[in-house]
Every structure is written in C-alpha cells, then in structure tokens.
Design a protein around this motif. Structure first.
Motif, short mmCIF file in Angstrom:
data_model
loop_
_atom_site.label_atom_id
_atom_site.label_comp_id
_atom_site.label_asym_id
_atom_site.label_seq_id
_atom_site.Cartn_x
_atom_site.Cartn_y
_atom_site.Cartn_z
N GLU A 273 16.60 -29.61 4.67
CA GLU A 273 16.12 -28.24 4.51
C GLU A 273 15.17 -27.94 5.67
OE1 GLU A 273 14.84 -25.50 0.73
OE2 GLU A 273 13.91 -27.45 0.91
N GLN A 274 15.75 -27.68 6.83
CA GLN A 274 14.95 -27.64 8.05
C GLN A 274 14.22 -26.32 8.24
OE1 GLN A 274 17.13 -28.74 11.55
NE2 GLN A 274 15.30 -29.05 12.77
N HIS A 275 14.80 -25.21 7.83
CA HIS A 275 14.18 -23.90 8.06
C HIS A 275 14.14 -23.11 6.75
CE1 HIS A 275 14.39 -24.82 12.29
NE2 HIS A 275 15.69 -24.98 12.21
N VAL A 276 12.93 -22.79 6.32
CA VAL A 276 12.73 -22.06 5.07
C VAL A 276 12.17 -20.68 5.38
CG1 VAL A 276 11.46 -22.01 2.88
CG2 VAL A 276 12.33 -24.19 3.76
N VAL A 277 12.76 -19.65 4.76
CA VAL A 277 12.29 -18.27 4.93
C VAL A 277 11.89 -17.75 3.55
CG1 VAL A 277 12.87 -15.95 5.69
CG2 VAL A 277 13.85 -17.92 6.89
N LEU A 278 10.60 -17.46 3.38
CA LEU A 278 10.10 -17.00 2.08
C LEU A 278 10.21 -15.47 1.98
CD1 LEU A 278 6.88 -19.17 1.64
CD2 LEU A 278 9.21 -19.65 0.89
N PRO A 279 10.51 -14.96 0.79
CA PRO A 279 10.63 -13.50 0.62
C PRO A 279 9.28 -12.80 0.72
CG PRO A 279 10.82 -14.63 -1.50
CD PRO A 279 10.80 -15.70 -0.45
N SER A 280 9.31 -11.55 1.19
CA SER A 280 8.12 -10.69 1.20
C SER A 280 8.28 -9.67 0.08
CB SER A 280 8.00 -10.00 2.56
OG SER A 280 7.99 -10.95 3.62
N ARG A 281 7.21 -8.90 -0.22
CA ARG A 281 7.32 -7.93 -1.31
C ARG A 281 6.53 -6.67 -1.01
NH1 ARG A 281 3.18 -8.43 -5.84
NH2 ARG A 281 1.41 -9.53 -4.91
N LEU A 282 6.97 -5.58 -1.61
CA LEU A 282 6.27 -4.30 -1.45
C LEU A 282 5.01 -4.26 -2.31
CD1 LEU A 282 8.87 -1.36 -1.40
CD2 LEU A 282 7.58 -2.33 0.50
N ILE A 283 3.96 -3.69 -1.76
CA ILE A 283 2.71 -3.45 -2.51
C ILE A 283 2.52 -1.94 -2.54
CG2 ILE A 283 0.23 -3.87 -2.62
CD1 ILE A 283 1.84 -6.42 -2.95
N ILE A 284 2.74 -1.34 -3.70
CA ILE A 284 2.67 0.11 -3.84
C ILE A 284 1.23 0.52 -4.17
CG2 ILE A 284 3.59 2.14 -5.03
CD1 ILE A 284 5.65 0.49 -3.42
N ARG A 285 0.65 1.34 -3.27
CA ARG A 285 -0.71 1.83 -3.51
C ARG A 285 -0.70 3.37 -3.46
NH1 ARG A 285 -2.43 -2.75 0.03
NH2 ARG A 285 -3.01 -4.47 -1.36
N PRO B 184 -6.88 6.89 1.50
CA PRO B 184 -6.39 6.17 0.32
C PRO B 184 -5.93 4.75 0.67
CG PRO B 184 -4.95 8.03 0.89
CD PRO B 184 -6.00 8.02 1.90
N LYS B 185 -5.85 3.90 -0.35
CA LYS B 185 -5.42 2.52 -0.12
C LYS B 185 -3.97 2.49 0.34
CE LYS B 185 -8.71 0.60 -3.42
NZ LYS B 185 -8.89 -0.16 -4.68
N LEU B 186 -3.70 1.60 1.30
CA LEU B 186 -2.43 1.62 2.03
C LEU B 186 -1.29 0.95 1.26
CD1 LEU B 186 -1.02 2.28 4.75
CD2 LEU B 186 -1.75 0.02 5.54
N THR B 187 -0.19 1.67 1.12
CA THR B 187 1.05 1.08 0.64
C THR B 187 1.64 0.25 1.77
OG1 THR B 187 1.49 2.85 -0.94
CG2 THR B 187 3.39 1.59 -0.18
N THR B 188 2.07 -0.98 1.47
CA THR B 188 2.44 -1.90 2.54
C THR B 188 3.41 -2.96 2.03
OG1 THR B 188 1.50 -3.34 4.27
CG2 THR B 188 0.44 -3.39 2.11
N ALA B 189 3.78 -3.87 2.90
CA ALA B 189 4.62 -5.02 2.52
C ALA B 189 3.77 -6.28 2.68
CB ALA B 189 5.86 -5.10 3.41
N MET C 21 3.27 4.17 5.48
CA MET C 21 3.61 2.83 4.99
C MET C 21 3.25 1.80 6.05
SD MET C 21 5.45 0.86 2.68
CE MET C 21 6.69 1.89 1.89
N GLY C 22 2.65 0.70 5.65
CA GLY C 22 2.28 -0.37 6.59
C GLY C 22 3.10 -1.63 6.37
N PHE C 23 2.61 -2.74 6.94
CA PHE C 23 3.27 -4.04 6.80
C PHE C 23 2.22 -5.12 7.05
CE2 PHE C 23 5.96 -7.62 7.31
CZ PHE C 23 7.24 -7.29 6.90
N ASP C 24 2.17 -6.12 6.22
CA ASP C 24 1.31 -7.31 6.31
C ASP C 24 0.42 -7.48 5.08
OD1 ASP C 24 2.18 -8.18 8.79
OD2 ASP C 24 0.53 -7.24 9.90
N ASN C 25 -0.04 -6.37 4.50
CA ASN C 25 -1.03 -6.41 3.41
C ASN C 25 -2.30 -7.15 3.83
OD1 ASN C 25 -1.99 -5.71 0.85
ND2 ASN C 25 -1.33 -7.65 -0.04
N ARG C 26 -2.82 -6.75 4.97
CA ARG C 26 -4.12 -7.29 5.40
C ARG C 26 -5.21 -6.81 4.46
NH1 ARG C 26 -4.78 -7.76 11.90
NH2 ARG C 26 -2.63 -8.22 12.45
N GLU C 27 -6.33 -7.51 4.47
CA GLU C 27 -7.44 -7.16 3.58
C GLU C 27 -7.90 -5.72 3.81
OE1 GLU C 27 -11.56 -9.30 2.06
OE2 GLU C 27 -10.82 -9.69 4.08
#
Length: 348
Positions: free
Chosen positions: A330-342, A297-302, A284-290
């Motif tokens: 609204e000084q600090h905003v944190v956007l959600p990340s998501r799983l990419i299942i491959r 196989p294609k990498l499962t990642t966040a 499992m990875g993290f970032d979902n880089r290109e």
C-alpha cells in the motif's frame, strides 16, 4: 544500577529481568513481581543506547519537516504523535526551515535536495532512527529528491514515485467538484474561480473537479471569471477587485477560491466595494485553516484531514518496520477531504 543488580535484588537470572523489561517471554507472576518491585525500589532505567546496539533498533522515528511554521505541519505532527504514543517508539523532530527560502514557490524544492539529504543522513546515522516520516508543506511530487537510506521512508502531504518511499496525502479533485456542486445546488450559475498558481498540481486537480461539476450541471465556466492567484491573501483581494471592476454589469453571484487565504482576500475586496457576503456574493474557500472561523461571516470551505495524514503516515512507518507486507504494497494513500458548511454561501 545494571540489569545484573536488579537480578541480584530480585533473586532471579538476568535473562528473567530482560524478559520482564522487554516483554519477550512469559515470566511466572511471582518472579515478575519481584523484578518489578526491584525496579521500583531502585529507580532503574534500561540503557536504551546499549539495547539499541544489541538489537540494531533505536525505537526512534525521525520526523523531518520542511518547516514547522507551515500551516499544515503542526496538525500532521499531532496526528503522528497520536499514533506513536500508543507504541514503543519515540519521535525525533528535525525542522528544515524552508518556508522563507521557498516562499510560495514550493515546486522549487529540488534546490533544497542537498539540505534534505544531509538531514536524512544525520537522522539515519547520527540518531540511528528506524524510519523517517518526511512532512511536506505543499501537495506536490518530490520524486528524485529523497535518497534511499535503507530504512522505511513515508512522505506526508506530498507524493513521490520512488520505489523506496511511501506517501500519504489528501484528495483534491472530488472535493472540488463537491464544492462546486454545492454552489450550483444553492442556485448559483455565474460562479467565479480564483485559482492558486496555475502550474501547481493542487490548482490543476481542483480546477479539474470544478470543471467536472460545471459540465455535469450543463453550465459553462466563463474564462472571464477565472482569475489566477498565487495562494496568498493579497492575490485573492486583487483577483476579486479585478472581477468586480470588469464584470460590474454581470457580477458573479459566487466565487470559489482555491484556498482560505485567497477567499478571505476576496471577502475584503467585496466589502470594500460596498457589497455583502453572502447576500450579494457568496464565497467558498479550501483548507479549513483556523482563520476561516475567525472572519465574519465564518467561511464555508473544504477541510483536509491533516491529523489523519499524520496518523496514517505513522501507521505505515511502524507497519513497515514490523515487516508488514500489506503495508509495503500500500505505497500511496489518498485520504478523503470534506465540505465544512458555514455562513458565506447564500441559497438563491
């Protein structure tokens, strides 16, 4: 060609021409059309410099990036552009080119403070921008780095506690817990972890999420299968190589790496050992880089919502310039990340 010439051709006052060009007051349709026809006939272009001197607004947003070559930068700029193109603002881009000087020691940004603030001054007093979006190339706290320029400053992909700045970044802990839960739900119990540089905020937050999911499942994370990488592909390779040699009698069935580069390095080591991904060891990875879609196989990642970070940063900057009090609060905003299942995680 001046606004006075357009007024003479259209047989209206210069004030009427100004109202049509700037949309500041309603104009009778017949007069408005005469002004538009005169502009089309002459190819008249308003003098933006003169206008900015009158209004004390340039309608320019300065985008100061730590390095255009950072993996996250282009997508963040794309998100900024997507929002700005539907407004009356233009983007002025300045690249600090800090990648080579910082390498992966991104927490050493304090050493670049003078360079950053010199670039801010040029944007503020040279280009006369109305706001600045500062695009970091790593998620860390840069409090005390950016001086107050008397204009809205929004930091994208990093954070700061300075009262004169706002920030937009992404969520680390929750998504890391979700990634670990996914591995556990697929039947994995002995799961290795390849961290980024252990002292950095993303590595600490991601580990916190991983430990939360492990505890929740009633499992224990064996310290023997936790290896410290440095965010680079080579470190993922050597961390995995160590795991395969040290744990050959009790191999982990899965490994979660804190970014895609290290995950791909781990896949290299697994294949080199004559094992297969994900049949023998899931990854499992993290970032979902290109690159995560180019490997096999294609990498499962966040996935980090990089375009969303840019879009939200532009939204906040423009709202603040318009005196939107809610945007200022609204000084600090944190956007959600998501799983990419491959394809790199097996269900066992």
């Amino acid at each position: 060609m001046t606004i006075k010439d357009i007024a003479n051709i259209a047989k209206v006052s210069t004030a009427t021409v100004s109202y049509v060009i700037n949309g500041t007051k309603p104009v009778m349709p017949e007069k408005r059309q005469r002004v538009l026809d005169a502009i089309a006939q002459t190819g008249y272009q308003p003098n933006q410099m003169a206008k900015s001197l009158r209004t004390k607004k340039s309608n320019n947003i300065g985008v100061l990036v730590e390095d255009i070559m950072g993996f996250s930068t282009s997508s963040i700029i794309d998100g900024i552009s997507k929002h700005v193109e539907h407004s009356d603002y233009n983007i002025l881009l300045n690249d600090l080119r800090l990648l080579d000087s910082l390498l992966n020691q991104y927490d050493q940004i304090v050493q670049q403070k003078d360079k950053i603030n010199k670039a801010l001054s040029l944007l503020r007093f040279g280009a006369r921008v109305d706001a600045v979006i500062y695009v970091g190339m790593f998620d860390r706290d840069i409090s005390g780095i950016i001086t107050d320029i008397g204009k809205p400053i929004v930091i994208a992909y990093s954070t700061a506690n300075d009262s004169h700045t706002c920030s937009v970044t992404y969520e680390n802990e929750t998504i890391s817990a979700e990634a670990m839960r996914y591995l556990i739900d697929c039947g994995h119990k002995r799961i290795a972890v390849i961290t980024g540089l252990a002292h950095t905020a993303p590595a600490q937050m991601r580990m916190q999420g991983i430990l939360e999911a492990v505890k929740e499942a009633g499992l224990v994370l064996d310290s023997a299968v936790v290896k410290n990488g440095d965010w680079e592909r080579e470190s993922g390779y050597f961390c995995m190589k160590d795991l395969l040699e040290q744990e050959k009698d009790n191999l982990p069935t899965a490994v979660i790496a804190m970014n895609d580069l290290m995950a791909i390095g781990a896949m290299d080591a697994i294949r080199e050992a004559g094992l297969q991904v994900p049949q023998d060891i899931s990854v499992m990875g993290f970032d979902n880089r290109e690159i995560s879609t180019f490997v096999w196989p294609k990498l499962t990642t966040a996935e980090i919502d990089l375009k969303g970070i840019g879009f939200t940063a532009a939204q906040m900057a423009i709202a603040q310039m318009g005196g939107n009090e809610k945007a200022r609060q609204e000084q600090h905003v944190v956007l959600p990340s998501r799983l990419i299942i491959r394809d790199t995680v097996a269900n066992i």
